[in-house]
Design a protein around this motif. Structure first.
Motif, PDB file in Angstrom:
ATOM      1  N   PHE A  82       0.749  -1.218  -0.076  1.00  0.00           N
ATOM      2  CA  PHE A  82       0.034   0.005  -0.078  1.00  0.00           C
ATOM      3  C   PHE A  82       0.875   1.185   0.332  1.00  0.00           C
ATOM      4  O   PHE A  82       0.659   2.095  -0.782  1.00  0.00           O
ATOM      5  CB  PHE A  82      -0.868  -0.063   0.969  1.00  0.00           C
ATOM      6  CG  PHE A  82      -1.881   1.061   1.333  1.00  0.00           C
ATOM      7  CD1 PHE A  82      -3.065   1.156   0.553  1.00  0.00           C
ATOM      8  CD2 PHE A  82      -1.717   2.336   2.172  1.00  0.00           C
ATOM      9  CE1 PHE A  82      -3.941   2.176   0.665  1.00  0.00           C
ATOM     10  CE2 PHE A  82      -2.401   3.400   2.281  1.00  0.00           C
ATOM     11  CZ  PHE A  82      -3.609   3.391   1.475  1.00  0.00           C
ATOM     12  N   GLY A  97       1.476   3.553  -3.378  1.00  0.00           N
ATOM     13  CA  GLY A  97       0.878   4.890  -2.880  1.00  0.00           C
ATOM     14  C   GLY A  97       2.039   6.076  -3.209  1.00  0.00           C
ATOM     15  O   GLY A  97       1.679   6.788  -3.899  1.00  0.00           O
ATOM     16  N   CYS A 121       2.638   6.486  -6.949  1.00  0.00           N
ATOM     17  CA  CYS A 121       1.676   7.415  -7.440  1.00  0.00           C
ATOM     18  C   CYS A 121       1.697   8.851  -7.207  1.00  0.00           C
ATOM     19  O   CYS A 121       1.542   9.616  -7.898  1.00  0.00           O
ATOM     20  CB  CYS A 121       0.260   6.693  -7.110  1.00  0.00           C
ATOM     21  SG  CYS A 121      -0.046   5.167  -7.737  1.00  0.00           S
ATOM     22  N   CYS A 181       3.640  -6.397  -4.801  1.00  0.00           N
ATOM     23  CA  CYS A 181       2.659  -5.806  -5.914  1.00  0.00           C
ATOM     24  C   CYS A 181       2.863  -4.340  -5.593  1.00  0.00           C
ATOM     25  O   CYS A 181       2.531  -3.732  -6.679  1.00  0.00           O
ATOM     26  CB  CYS A 181       1.333  -6.276  -5.838  1.00  0.00           C
ATOM     27  SG  CYS A 181       1.012  -8.134  -6.337  1.00  0.00           S
ATOM     28  N   TRP A 200      -4.068   7.214  -1.813  1.00  0.00           N
ATOM     29  CA  TRP A 200      -4.862   5.791  -1.291  1.00  0.00           C
ATOM     30  C   TRP A 200      -5.386   4.983  -2.368  1.00  0.00           C
ATOM     31  O   TRP A 200      -5.550   3.677  -2.079  1.00  0.00           O
ATOM     32  CB  TRP A 200      -5.503   6.396  -0.012  1.00  0.00           C
ATOM     33  CG  TRP A 200      -6.719   6.905  -0.532  1.00  0.00           C
ATOM     34  CD1 TRP A 200      -7.167   8.309  -0.481  1.00  0.00           C
ATOM     35  CD2 TRP A 200      -8.200   6.530  -1.045  1.00  0.00           C
ATOM     36  NE1 TRP A 200      -8.624   8.685  -0.702  1.00  0.00           N
ATOM     37  CE2 TRP A 200      -9.229   7.227  -1.185  1.00  0.00           C
ATOM     38  CE3 TRP A 200      -8.589   5.130  -1.196  1.00  0.00           C
ATOM     39  CZ2 TRP A 200     -10.370   7.369  -1.633  1.00  0.00           C
ATOM     40  CZ3 TRP A 200      -9.690   4.972  -1.485  1.00  0.00           C
ATOM     41  CH2 TRP A 200     -10.635   5.956  -2.026  1.00  0.00           C
ATOM     42  N   GLY A 219      -4.005   4.436  -5.411  1.00  0.00           N
ATOM     43  CA  GLY A 219      -2.824   3.934  -5.823  1.00  0.00           C
ATOM     44  C   GLY A 219      -2.507   2.655  -5.004  1.00  0.00           C
ATOM     45  O   GLY A 219      -2.103   1.567  -5.621  1.00  0.00           O
ATOM     46  N   GLY A 220      -2.482   2.745  -3.717  1.00  0.00           N
ATOM     47  CA  GLY A 220      -2.067   1.912  -2.772  1.00  0.00           C
ATOM     48  C   GLY A 220      -2.848   0.868  -2.662  1.00  0.00           C
ATOM     49  O   GLY A 220      -2.534  -0.512  -2.622  1.00  0.00           O
ATOM     50  N   LEU A 221      -4.357   1.329  -2.837  1.00  0.00           N
ATOM     51  CA  LEU A 221      -5.229   0.197  -2.513  1.00  0.00           C
ATOM     52  C   LEU A 221      -5.453  -0.562  -3.880  1.00  0.00           C
ATOM     53  O   LEU A 221      -5.396  -2.055  -3.811  1.00  0.00           O
ATOM     54  CB  LEU A 221      -6.791   0.890  -2.739  1.00  0.00           C
ATOM     55  CG  LEU A 221      -7.859  -0.022  -2.488  1.00  0.00           C
ATOM     56  CD1 LEU A 221      -7.704  -0.293  -0.929  1.00  0.00           C
ATOM     57  CD2 LEU A 221      -9.228   0.998  -2.699  1.00  0.00           C
ATOM     58  N   ILE A 222      -4.894  -0.120  -5.106  1.00  0.00           N
ATOM     59  CA  ILE A 222      -4.736  -1.078  -6.291  1.00  0.00           C
ATOM     60  C   ILE A 222      -3.915  -1.997  -6.121  1.00  0.00           C
ATOM     61  O   ILE A 222      -4.080  -3.216  -6.406  1.00  0.00           O
ATOM     62  CB  ILE A 222      -4.979  -0.038  -7.476  1.00  0.00           C
ATOM     63  CG1 ILE A 222      -6.134   0.712  -7.820  1.00  0.00           C
ATOM     64  CG2 ILE A 222      -4.477  -1.107  -8.781  1.00  0.00           C
ATOM     65  CD1 ILE A 222      -5.600   1.672  -8.795  1.00  0.00           C
ATOM     66  N   CYS A 223      -2.693  -1.685  -5.529  1.00  0.00           N
ATOM     67  CA  CYS A 223      -1.514  -2.441  -5.241  1.00  0.00           C
ATOM     68  C   CYS A 223      -1.892  -3.620  -4.154  1.00  0.00           C
ATOM     69  O   CYS A 223      -1.558  -4.583  -4.565  1.00  0.00           O
ATOM     70  CB  CYS A 223      -0.360  -1.620  -4.876  1.00  0.00           C
ATOM     71  SG  CYS A 223       0.332  -0.533  -6.195  1.00  0.00           S
ATOM     72  N   VAL A 224      -2.669  -3.195  -3.291  1.00  0.00           N
ATOM     73  CA  VAL A 224      -2.968  -4.334  -2.191  1.00  0.00           C
ATOM     74  C   VAL A 224      -4.048  -5.169  -2.898  1.00  0.00           C
ATOM     75  O   VAL A 224      -3.965  -6.586  -2.620  1.00  0.00           O
ATOM     76  CB  VAL A 224      -3.688  -3.439  -1.055  1.00  0.00           C
ATOM     77  CG1 VAL A 224      -4.198  -4.520  -0.199  1.00  0.00           C
ATOM     78  CG2 VAL A 224      -2.764  -2.536  -0.263  1.00  0.00           C
TER      79      VAL A 224
END
Lengths: 334, 129, 154
Positions: free
Chosen positions: B17, B21, B24, B67, C32, C34-39
């Motif tokens: 995350f 994040g 991005c 990921c 958040w 971008g982070g969420l998609i990675c999670v």
């Protein structure tokens, strides 16, 4: 017709704007000027398969509507000036191909509507027939597709960006009539102050608007307050404030009479249109809808309509060219 | 399913995350500050990923954030570089021309195929805002 | 007020006049989402690793799953709304790459399936493939020349 000053032509026989018609999309009809438009569309496809076809149909409808409203038979129309933003002005030529009216396609980007009014009134003043039409259109989706990105691309618009108005406007000009009259026309010069950001069109076009407005005032010897309204086409919020700033440094106080169609078209806060409206239809529909109504009701007696255009395309942008601006003005009085 | 849930390393989720994040946010700052278009940002990311992958640096980020490092487009670039290096070690010179796409064939093909399907079944809609 | 006769002065004045993007808000949303998609990617990854898939294959499965998700959201006209909200948050993950292929495919459908969909599909994402693949070839050639990871030389 005679030339006065540097750039202005005074019409010997002021030409009447007999009638106007406007058609707009859903977002525009959610804006503050909704009740002034003749036709408000619910669906941006307008029953067609493509954005381009929808835009053509809009310009067709606006011309049909203005003919119906003015009760002038189509065979009496001596010429039609029209143009739009799509490559080689296809919306205009496809929209009117069935009309059998002598057609003169013009391109002035978003200044096209006033360019049409200007050329039409000069022709009528010169004795070329009795009735003419000036028309234009733009469509948010076809403009995005041509100039920016596909609609479904998940990108953000910067706060300086403007929203292309979906709509079309048409006006019937008459040699004889009882006004509102077009009395003076001031064709603009290209002004390019080196702005390259295609997401900041207001700033690119504002210097051209100032040049045309101030030249018009100097040529006619009028003060800004001679007019009840000085209205630019699609400078938006940023362009509007630049015009106010820079005209002040030149010694002209415009703030009491000046406004911009792109500012008037949308509610900035509620509709999230960033710097305001733009596109050929912005000036066209706001004049044909709102201001023509005000002139008819004599709430505005004298106005200077100054449509602004950005004379660029996506190729010139990619080649790093700056954006040349232009502004054409017509003085409309009752 | 229960067995799967108990096997999860939730610490890894947090790392994914945060790193995802941050990658991005860097792009967002570039977009807002430099007016770079999305296409340029994507090119910048994929090239950076390929270079860092080629230098063997990016794999440390992948080991750390999983990921969070492979899903952003730098991960796509890294994957291209990784694939090319593997292939060069196996087949030599020709590997330089085979390895990259071979390693990322799944993603590229999926994007093209799903894009084609999407164009068959759907059409663009007017934006509300 | 300053003299704005030169283009440079005008550009400076315009920069001052133009509102800045709300960068803090944009960065927060980008972070958040971008982070969420990675999670989400990590969850898929963990699940297939748990099921005993090899690592390389699992990475491909993660990519394809996220690309499918992006295609689905683009096709139901939702991805652009996420993109407007999240900015780089949905652009930078593989979802953004997929969206940039799928959205022109949909847009240019009106110009036909060959020269419209087929040809225009890569108007936005083409450069990513050109630069990504070219960079990988160069990496391969450099590796071939030195036959070792470059980092070992530095």
């Amino acid at each position: 017709m005679k030339k006065i000053g540097n750039q202005t032509f005074k019409l010997d026989n002021p030409v009447t704007i007999l009638e106007t018609a406007s058609i707009v999309g859903k977002k525009e009809s959610d804006g503050p000027l909704a009740k002034y438009f003749d036709v408000c569309l619910e669906d941006e496809f307008y029953g067609e398969k493509t954005w381009e076809k929808a835009e053509s149909k809009m310009i067709k409808t606006s011309i049909e509507t203005v003919l119906k409203k003015s009760k002038i038979p189509i065979s009496s129309i001596d010429f039609l000036f029209a143009g739009d933003l799509l490559n080689q002005c296809i919306s205009s030529s496809f929209g009117i191909r069935d009309f059998e009216i002598p057609f003169l396609g013009i391109f002035g980007a978003c200044s096209t509507f006033v360019e049409g009014l200007m050329l039409g009134s000069m022709l009528l003043d010169g004795g070329a027939g009795k009735f003419g039409i000036a028309a234009t259109s733009s469509h948010f989706c076809s403009a995005e597709k041509q100039f920016r990105f596909p609609l479904e691309l998940g990108n953000q618009r910067p706060p300086t960006a403007q929203w292309t108005v979906t709509g079309s406007a048409a006006a019937v000009l008459a040699k004889d009539g009882i006004g509102p009259y077009i009395t003076h026309v001031t064709p603009g010069k290209i002004v390019d102050k080196g702005i390259k950001d295609a997401n900041n069109m207001g700033s690119a076009m504002a210097p051209a608007a100032i040049s045309t407005i101030l030249t018009h005032l100097k040529d006619t010897g009028r003060k800004p307050t001679y007019y009840d309204a000085i209205i630019t086409g699609d400078l938006g919020h940023i362009g509007k404030s630049i015009v106010l700033d820079l005209s002040k440094t030149e010694g002209y106080q415009l703030s009491s009479v000046y406004n911009d169609c792109g500012v008037l078209m949308f509610d900035k806060e509620k509709q999230d249109t960033h710097s305001g409206g733009s596109g050929c239809a912005c000036c066209g529909t706001v004049f044909s809808g709102y201001f023509f109504n005000q002139l008819k009701e004599k709430k505005i007696k004298k106005m200077l309509l100054v449509a602004t255009g950005a004379l660029m395309n996506s190729t010139s942008s990619q080649q790093g060219e700056s954006i040349p601006g232009i502004a054409h003005a017509v003085s409309i009085e009752i | 399913m229960g067995e799967f849930l108990s096997s999860i390393d939730y610490w890894m989720f947090l790392k994914a995350f945060i790193i995802g994040g941050i990658l991005c946010v860097i792009a967002q700052i570039l977009i807002d500050k430099t007016k770079l278009t999305p296409a340029r940002i994507l090119v910048l990311y994929v090239t950076t990923g390929a270079i860092l992958g080629g230098l063997g640096i990016y794999k440390y980020l992948v080991d750390f954030a999983g990921c969070g490092a492979t899903v952003p487009l730098t991960g796509f670039g890294n994957n291209l570089a990784k694939g090319v290096i593997e292939e060069v070690s196996k087949t030599g010179f020709l590997g330089a021309f085979i390895g990259g796409i071979k390693a990322s064939a799944g993603g590229i093909t999926a994007a093209i195929f799903f894009g084609y399907i999407a164009s068959l079944v759907s059409k663009p809609k007017m934006k509300k805002q | 007020m300053e003299n704005l006769n030169t283009n440079k002065d005008y550009q400076k004045y315009v920069n001052k006049k133009s509102p800045n993007s709300p960068i803090l808000k944009n960065c927060f949303n980008a972070f958040w989402v971008g982070g969420l998609i990675c999670v989400i990617g990590q969850i898929i990854y963990d699940y297939f690793i748990f099921r005993g898939f090899p690592q390389d294959l699992t990475n491909t499965i993660v990519s394809i799953s996220l690309i499918f998700l992006s295609a689905f959201l683009t096709a139901i006209n939702v991805f652009n709304k996420i993109g407007k909200f999240a900015g780089a948050g949905s652009l930078i993950p593989i979802t953004g790459f997929a969206n940039s292929i799928i959205s022109p495919a949909m847009e240019y459908k009106s110009e036909g399936y060959v020269m419209g969909v087929g040809a225009k599909m890569f108007t936005v994402a083409g450069p990513v493939l050109v630069y990504g693949i070219s960079a990988s070839v160069i990496v391969g050639l450099v590796y071939l020349l030195f036959n070792t990871q470059v980092i070992m030389l530095v």
